[in-house]
Design a protein around this motif. Structure first.
Motif, PDB file in Angstrom:
ATOM      1  N   ASP A   1       0.838  -1.190   0.000  1.00  0.00           N
ATOM      2  CA  ASP A   1       0.000   0.000   0.000  1.00  0.00           C
ATOM      3  C   ASP A   1       0.879   1.249   0.000  1.00  0.00           C
ATOM      4  O   ASP A   1       2.093   1.170   0.182  1.00  0.00           O
ATOM      5  N   LEU A   2       0.261   2.396  -0.190  1.00  0.00           N
ATOM      6  CA  LEU A   2       0.989   3.669  -0.256  1.00  0.00           C
ATOM      7  C   LEU A   2       0.468   4.625   0.805  1.00  0.00           C
ATOM      8  O   LEU A   2      -0.744   4.868   0.893  1.00  0.00           O
ATOM      9  N   ALA A   3       1.382   5.151   1.623  1.00  0.00           N
ATOM     10  CA  ALA A   3       1.052   6.197   2.586  1.00  0.00           C
ATOM     11  C   ALA A   3       1.543   7.531   2.033  1.00  0.00           C
ATOM     12  O   ALA A   3       2.688   7.647   1.604  1.00  0.00           O
ATOM     13  N   VAL A   4       0.660   8.521   2.039  1.00  0.00           N
ATOM     14  CA  VAL A   4       0.940   9.834   1.459  1.00  0.00           C
ATOM     15  C   VAL A   4       0.857  10.890   2.555  1.00  0.00           C
ATOM     16  O   VAL A   4      -0.218  11.147   3.102  1.00  0.00           O
ATOM     17  N   GLY A   5       1.993  11.498   2.880  1.00  0.00           N
ATOM     18  CA  GLY A   5       2.013  12.561   3.875  1.00  0.00           C
ATOM     19  C   GLY A   5       1.754  13.913   3.240  1.00  0.00           C
ATOM     20  O   GLY A   5       2.327  14.238   2.196  1.00  0.00           O
ATOM     21  N   GLN A   6       0.887  14.684   3.887  1.00  0.00           N
ATOM     22  CA  GLN A   6       0.511  16.003   3.373  1.00  0.00           C
ATOM     23  C   GLN A   6       0.525  16.998   4.540  1.00  0.00           C
ATOM     24  O   GLN A   6      -0.510  17.397   5.050  1.00  0.00           O
ATOM     25  N   PRO A   7       1.720  17.416   4.973  1.00  0.00           N
ATOM     26  CA  PRO A   7       1.833  18.176   6.220  1.00  0.00           C
ATOM     27  C   PRO A   7       1.223  19.566   6.182  1.00  0.00           C
ATOM     28  O   PRO A   7       0.957  20.133   7.242  1.00  0.00           O
ATOM     29  N   LEU A   8       1.014  20.142   4.993  1.00  0.00           N
ATOM     30  CA  LEU A   8       0.437  21.484   4.927  1.00  0.00           C
ATOM     31  C   LEU A   8      -1.069  21.455   4.679  1.00  0.00           C
ATOM     32  O   LEU A   8      -1.695  22.498   4.460  1.00  0.00           O
ATOM     33  N   ASP A   9      -1.648  20.272   4.751  1.00  0.00           N
ATOM     34  CA  ASP A   9      -3.084  20.127   4.519  1.00  0.00           C
ATOM     35  C   ASP A   9      -3.863  20.718   5.693  1.00  0.00           C
ATOM     36  O   ASP A   9      -3.408  20.696   6.842  1.00  0.00           O
ATOM     37  N   LYS A  10      -5.054  21.203   5.382  1.00  0.00           N
ATOM     38  CA  LYS A  10      -5.955  21.672   6.434  1.00  0.00           C
ATOM     39  C   LYS A  10      -6.649  20.466   7.045  1.00  0.00           C
ATOM     40  O   LYS A  10      -7.128  19.574   6.343  1.00  0.00           O
ATOM     41  N   ALA A  11      -6.702  20.402   8.363  1.00  0.00           N
ATOM     42  CA  ALA A  11      -7.386  19.325   9.070  1.00  0.00           C
ATOM     43  C   ALA A  11      -8.119  19.906  10.267  1.00  0.00           C
ATOM     44  O   ALA A  11      -7.577  20.757  10.979  1.00  0.00           O
ATOM     45  N   GLY A  12      -9.346  19.487  10.465  1.00  0.00           N
ATOM     46  CA  GLY A  12     -10.143  20.041  11.554  1.00  0.00           C
ATOM     47  C   GLY A  12     -10.333  21.534  11.437  1.00  0.00           C
ATOM     48  O   GLY A  12     -10.507  22.220  12.448  1.00  0.00           O
ATOM     49  N   GLY A  13     -10.292  22.049  10.196  1.00  0.00           N
ATOM     50  CA  GLY A  13     -10.445  23.477   9.968  1.00  0.00           C
ATOM     51  C   GLY A  13      -9.211  24.287  10.292  1.00  0.00           C
ATOM     52  O   GLY A  13      -9.252  25.517  10.233  1.00  0.00           O
ATOM     53  N   ARG A  14      -8.100  23.621  10.595  1.00  0.00           N
ATOM     54  CA  ARG A  14      -6.874  24.318  11.002  1.00  0.00           C
ATOM     55  C   ARG A  14      -5.806  24.180   9.925  1.00  0.00           C
ATOM     56  O   ARG A  14      -5.499  23.075   9.487  1.00  0.00           O
ATOM     57  N   SER A  15      -5.230  25.298   9.539  1.00  0.00           N
ATOM     58  CA  SER A  15      -4.259  25.308   8.451  1.00  0.00           C
ATOM     59  C   SER A  15      -2.977  24.588   8.859  1.00  0.00           C
ATOM     60  O   SER A  15      -2.518  24.693  10.006  1.00  0.00           O
ATOM     61  N   ALA A  16      -2.416  23.851   7.905  1.00  0.00           N
ATOM     62  CA  ALA A  16      -1.152  23.135   8.083  1.00  0.00           C
ATOM     63  C   ALA A  16      -1.172  22.207   9.293  1.00  0.00           C
ATOM     64  O   ALA A  16      -0.117  21.901   9.865  1.00  0.00           O
ATOM     65  N   ALA A  17      -2.357  21.754   9.686  1.00  0.00           N
ATOM     66  CA  ALA A  17      -2.431  20.733  10.732  1.00  0.00           C
ATOM     67  C   ALA A  17      -1.877  19.417  10.212  1.00  0.00           C
ATOM     68  O   ALA A  17      -1.244  18.667  10.934  1.00  0.00           O
ATOM     69  N   GLY A  18      -2.122  19.134   8.925  1.00  0.00           N
ATOM     70  CA  GLY A  18      -1.535  17.976   8.269  1.00  0.00           C
ATOM     71  C   GLY A  18      -2.414  16.746   8.260  1.00  0.00           C
ATOM     72  O   GLY A  18      -3.282  16.557   9.123  1.00  0.00           O
ATOM     73  N   SER A  19      -2.199  15.911   7.244  1.00  0.00           N
ATOM     74  CA  SER A  19      -2.959  14.673   7.104  1.00  0.00           C
ATOM     75  C   SER A  19      -2.104  13.612   6.431  1.00  0.00           C
ATOM     76  O   SER A  19      -1.031  13.902   5.889  1.00  0.00           O
ATOM     77  N   VAL A  20      -2.595  12.380   6.459  1.00  0.00           N
ATOM     78  CA  VAL A  20      -1.990  11.257   5.752  1.00  0.00           C
ATOM     79  C   VAL A  20      -3.100  10.534   5.008  1.00  0.00           C
ATOM     80  O   VAL A  20      -4.174  10.299   5.566  1.00  0.00           O
TER      81      VAL A  20
END
Length: 517
Positions: free
Chosen positions: A191-210
């Motif tokens: 499988d592939l894990a994709v890190g996206q550290p500058l993504d918005k999460a929980g409405g918060r900028s650069a909270a990050g997601s995978v």
């Protein structure tokens, strides 16, 4: 058109991603874990049993488009990389869209046999890809292997505008900033894990997601893709502004239960009650819609680690037990009065995962290293693990991308630290390698950044892994392949776009900024 394939549109400049790299020491750190059965080993794109030499050059000019980016792939042979190669770009047949100025294709990549057909595949990041008017949204191109290797003809493209992909594309969210591959759900497909550290999460900028994309007989798909952030079940913490969850990702069986786990760094996370920043989060497999459990290692609780913990990750069995350990780069760490001199923390595992009680912290002033920490050396800015001396225990190569050598600022250096069954990673027999080391090709030059990225690959298929050192600022860029044993540099061979049959190269190509791990 297949809704699981992306539609490429207008793309964006490279300079912003380069600025991110300068700040955080970007390295795509992965554990090479293919599926079972007929799955090929990572980087063996033509299925001949020898890994193929793969190097990213995100600054490469493609056609008339500067910094469009490319990836060079040379077949593995019994004597090392072949003197001819295939050049992958976004102009490959089968890809929608085209290479454009500042695409930054090849900034990061990882390999595994995602469709378990006996040929390894290559996932390549274009983190500055624009989607419509959203510049810097990012995308990933997956090149599937075959009997003739990677032709570029069989590909998939993924981004956040693909139907079924969880999340929404956003400007400067750099989808694909970090990549890792391995079987996370236990079905035998990588499988592939994709890190996206500058993504918005929980409405918060650069909270990050995978994002997790799961392999299948048809390759990677989005039909069961999973979004993870610090609000997801069993993921410790909570999304906060500038946490940068997903800065680095790595995969390995941390607790020895037979299921792979996902290690994620969150370099900007503010630790409650302190001024320390950065955490390491282990998400235990097997994965469904979420991990089965999670574990949190905050920088405030590791002595000597306090500033942006997790700028690099590498997973390996450094002490010959049933558990994979985690090496953590803290390249921006203050050492004494020297800002960003950098530190390395090695976290050892057992059946419960990681622990604050089993951590070894090293820097350039540690006994056995006997170097001098200086401002902006960025010690441990890049890490890669492999069994370099063929003793059955993993070792570690550490990059120091801006170390000054013989008065040349930013010349760069690297160091190999060896694992042992009794003590894990130690400085005994440490081998320091730079372009002023006897036997190493090239000459010391300002801004070469030898060690900007380090990697690991069995380049000749003999079962012994070689450390790789990228010097993306040395002319158009080089990669030096090392043979090492404790206390000894056996050989060093430099490769370039030209030596691999890639034709003319130019300064700024940044060849060697992305390497296999």
């Amino acid at each position: 058109m297949d809704p699981e394939k992306a539609t490429k549109r207008r793309l964006r400049v490279w300079h912003a991603t380069l600025a991110l790299v300068l700040c955080t020491g970007l390295a795509a750190t992965v554990v090479l874990v293919a599926g079972s059965g007929s799955a090929a080993k990572p980087y063996d794109f033509n299925g001949d049993g020898k890994p193929d030499f793969t190097v990213g050059a995100p600054g490469d000019t493609v056609g008339t488009n500067p910094r469009a980016g490319s990836v060079t792939v040379a077949n593995g042979t019994s004597t090392g990389p072949a003197a001819s190669s295939v050049l992958l770009t976004q102009n490959a047949s089968g890809l929608s869209g085209a290479a454009e100025t500042d695409d930054n294709f090849g900034q990061t990549f990882t390999s595994a046999d995602f469709d378990k057909d006996g040929y390894a595949d290559l996932a390549v990041s274009t983190p500055m890809e624009a989607l419509g008017t959203m510049t810097g949204a990012g995308s990933i191109t997956v090149h599937y292997g075959g009997s003739t290797g990677l032709s570029g003809a069989e590909t998939d493209v993924f981004h956040e505008d693909v139907v079924g992909m969880p999340g929404e594309a956003g400007m400067d969210s750099v989808f694909g900033y970090a990549l890792a591959s391995g079987d996370l759900n236990g079905d035998g497909y990588a499988d592939l894990a994709v890190g996206q550290p500058l993504d918005k999460a929980g409405g918060r900028s650069a909270a990050g997601s995978v994002r997790l994309l799961f392999g299948s007989s048809a390759g990677l798909t989005v039909s069961s893709a999973v979004w993870l952030d610090q609000d997801s079940p069993h993921v410790p913490g909570g999304p906060e502004v500038s946490d940068r969850f997903g800065e680095q990702v790595a995969i390995g069986d941390i607790n020895g239960d037979g299921d792979n786990d996902l290690v994620v760094s969150s370099i900007g996370e503010q630790i409650p009650g302190s001024s320390d920043r950065g955490s390491i989060i282990v998400l235990f497999g097997p994965f469904g819609d979420a991990p089965t459990a999670g574990q949190y290692i905050g920088s405030a609780y590791v002595d000597g680690v306090s500033e942006f913990s997790g700028t690099a990750l590498a997973v390996g069995d450094f002490n010959d037990d049933p558990y994979m350990d985690v090496a953590v780069g803290v390249s921006d760490q203050l050492v004494g009065d020297d800002g960003a001199a950098g530190r390395l923390a090695v976290l050892y595992s057992d059946e419960d995962g990681l622990s604050y009680d089993r951590v070894k912290v090293l820097n350039q002033a540690s006994p056995g290293i006997n170097s001098t920490p200086e401002p902006e050396d960025y010690f441990a800015g890049s890490l890669a693990a492999g069994d370099f001396d063929a003793d059955g225990i993993d070792d570690l190569i550490v990059g120091m991308r801006s170390e000054a050598i013989a008065g040349a600022t930013g010349a760069g250096s690297s160091m190999v630290l060896f694992g042992s069954s009794s003590k894990g990673i130690t400085t005994a027999g440490a081998v320091t390698v730079h372009q002023d080391t006897e036997g190493v090709p090239g000459v010391v030059a300002t801004g070469s950044h030898f060690g900007w990225t380090v990697g690991a690959l069995d380049t000749n298929g003999d079962g012994r892994v070689e450390p790789l050192v990228g010097a993306p600022g040395y002319g158009a860029g080089t990669v030096t392949v090392l043979k090492v044993r404790p206390g000894m540099l056996e050989s060093a061979t430099a490769e370039s776009q030209t030596s691999l049959g890639g034709g003319a190269a130019a300064g700024g190509d940044a060849f060697g900024i992305a390497l296999p791990h």
